[in-house]
Design an enzyme around this catalytic site. Structure first.
Site, short mmCIF file in Angstrom:
data_model
loop_
_atom_site.label_atom_id
_atom_site.label_comp_id
_atom_site.label_asym_id
_atom_site.label_seq_id
_atom_site.Cartn_x
_atom_site.Cartn_y
_atom_site.Cartn_z
N ARG A 233 0.84 -1.20 0.00
CA ARG A 233 0.00 0.00 0.00
C ARG A 233 0.87 1.25 0.00
O ARG A 233 1.92 1.29 0.66
CB ARG A 233 -0.93 0.02 1.23
CG ARG A 233 -2.09 -0.95 1.14
CD ARG A 233 -3.09 -0.51 0.09
NE ARG A 233 -4.29 -1.32 0.04
CZ ARG A 233 -4.49 -2.33 -0.81
NH1 ARG A 233 -3.54 -2.67 -1.65
NH2 ARG A 233 -5.62 -3.01 -0.79
N GLU A 262 -3.19 7.83 -6.44
CA GLU A 262 -3.18 7.09 -7.71
C GLU A 262 -4.29 7.59 -8.61
O GLU A 262 -5.39 7.87 -8.13
CB GLU A 262 -3.35 5.59 -7.43
CG GLU A 262 -2.20 4.99 -6.62
CD GLU A 262 -2.39 3.52 -6.31
OE1 GLU A 262 -3.46 2.95 -6.64
OE2 GLU A 262 -1.46 2.91 -5.73
N HIS A 279 -0.03 -0.24 -9.81
CA HIS A 279 -0.84 -1.01 -8.85
C HIS A 279 -1.50 -2.21 -9.54
O HIS A 279 -2.71 -2.38 -9.52
CB HIS A 279 -1.91 -0.12 -8.20
CG HIS A 279 -2.27 -0.57 -6.81
ND1 HIS A 279 -2.66 0.29 -5.82
CD2 HIS A 279 -2.30 -1.82 -6.25
CE1 HIS A 279 -2.92 -0.38 -4.71
NE2 HIS A 279 -2.70 -1.66 -4.95
#
Length: 312
Positions: A233, A262, A279
């Protein structure tokens, strides 16, 4: 009419038999209309009225969202992390929250290994240089010669340990919540891991207490030339402190698959000694299929327990 929402930006409903079963049981399916991560306001709006179940992505499921979701009974996270869900608020509203911790573990572990190798051998930088008509003779390092320090020994961390050992690397770990570690992996204090490991890889859930776990002080304790990997994370790493450590040469390289904001558009993009990915840890075809199926099964079983769907 009872409704269930799939809020992930992509989900293969056509080839998911459990989704068809939910629809055949009389539930109406509503998909994410935006094709991206939902905001808090969008999630709240989507969960109003007759929504009883949700297959969730990483959108913020806050107390305010749950307050607006008057009929919501089950949230099934399509993935591992629960940091985007206010679990206390969910419990207070009688909402069951489930996740799929096993399904994406191998995919994230394999990406982590790929990021380690890319950082060690400068694969991405060399690729860019060759495309620019250069022919660099860059010398990297062997994973077999490294001590890999894993912060977190859950589903993913244990798989990373196994993969690194297959490359003959030495593996140590820090996880205060486990009592039994994989064979050959010592569970050491955090300060010892930071000062000993050549590669430090994060595999712990995000909590407010772990915000910027890797900060300027943690980076200062690391060996000169160490490598930091984060496929967990974004909030675990202080990105400004990481940039300073890369710029100064304290770190020889880093690789990130997760960011505080993001899509990421920050200053780290300019660092050649950094590998970036968007990600995509769980986005291996086989893992994604399993994760979506498990998320749908969790939702179905949760709704059966509430009595909204009758088991057939």
């Amino acid at each position: 009419m009872n409704t269930f929402v799939i809020s992930t930006s992509s989900f293969d409903t056509e080839n998911n038999a459990v989704i068809h079963r939910l629809v055949n049981a009389g539930l109406q399916l509503v998909m994410n209309p935006y094709g991206r991560r939902l905001t808090e306001d969008e999630a709240a709006a989507l969960l109003k009225n007759d929504v009883v179940g949700m297959i969730a992505g990483v959108e913020p499921l806050t107390a305010r969202v749950f307050q607006s979701a008057k009929n919501l009974k089950v949230v099934s996270r399509c993935g591992t992390g629960m940091d985007s869900v206010d679990l206390t608020a969910a419990e207070s509203h009688g909402i069951t929250v489930l996740n799929t911790p096993e399904a994406p573990a191998q995919a994230v572990a394999e990406l982590t290994l790929g990021l380690m190798l890319a950082a060690l051998r400068r694969i991405c930088l060399t690729d860019r240089q060759v495309r620019a008509n250069e022919w660099p003779r860059t010398q990297g390092g062997l994973l077999a010669a490294q001590t890999v320090g894993l912060i977190g020994l859950g589903h993913i961390g244990r798989r990373v340990a196994h993969l690194c050992q297959a490359f003959e690397a030495t593996v140590i770990a820090h996880d205060p919540h486990v009592t039994q570690t994989p064979s050959g992996v010592a569970n050491v204090p955090m300060v010892q891991l930071l000062g000993t490991a050549d590669i430090i890889s994060l595999h712990t859930p995000y909590t407010p207490e772990l915000h910027h776990l890797i900060d300027d002080q943690a980076l200062a304790r690391m060996k000169h030339g160490a490598i930091v990997i984060n496929a967990a994370r974004g909030g675990l790493v202080d990105e400004n402190a990481l940039k300073d450590a890369l710029d100064s040469g304290k770190l020889s390289a880093a690789a990130l698959d997760a960011f505080e904001q993001e899509p990421y558009q920050g200053a780290l993009i300019k660092n050649d000694n950094l590998v970036l990915s968007s990600h995509v840890g769980s986005l291996a075809r086989e893992a994604r299929q399993r994760m979506e199926l498990e998320a749908a099964e969790n939702l179905l079983n949760g709704l059966i327990k509430t009595g909204i769907i009758h088991d057939a």
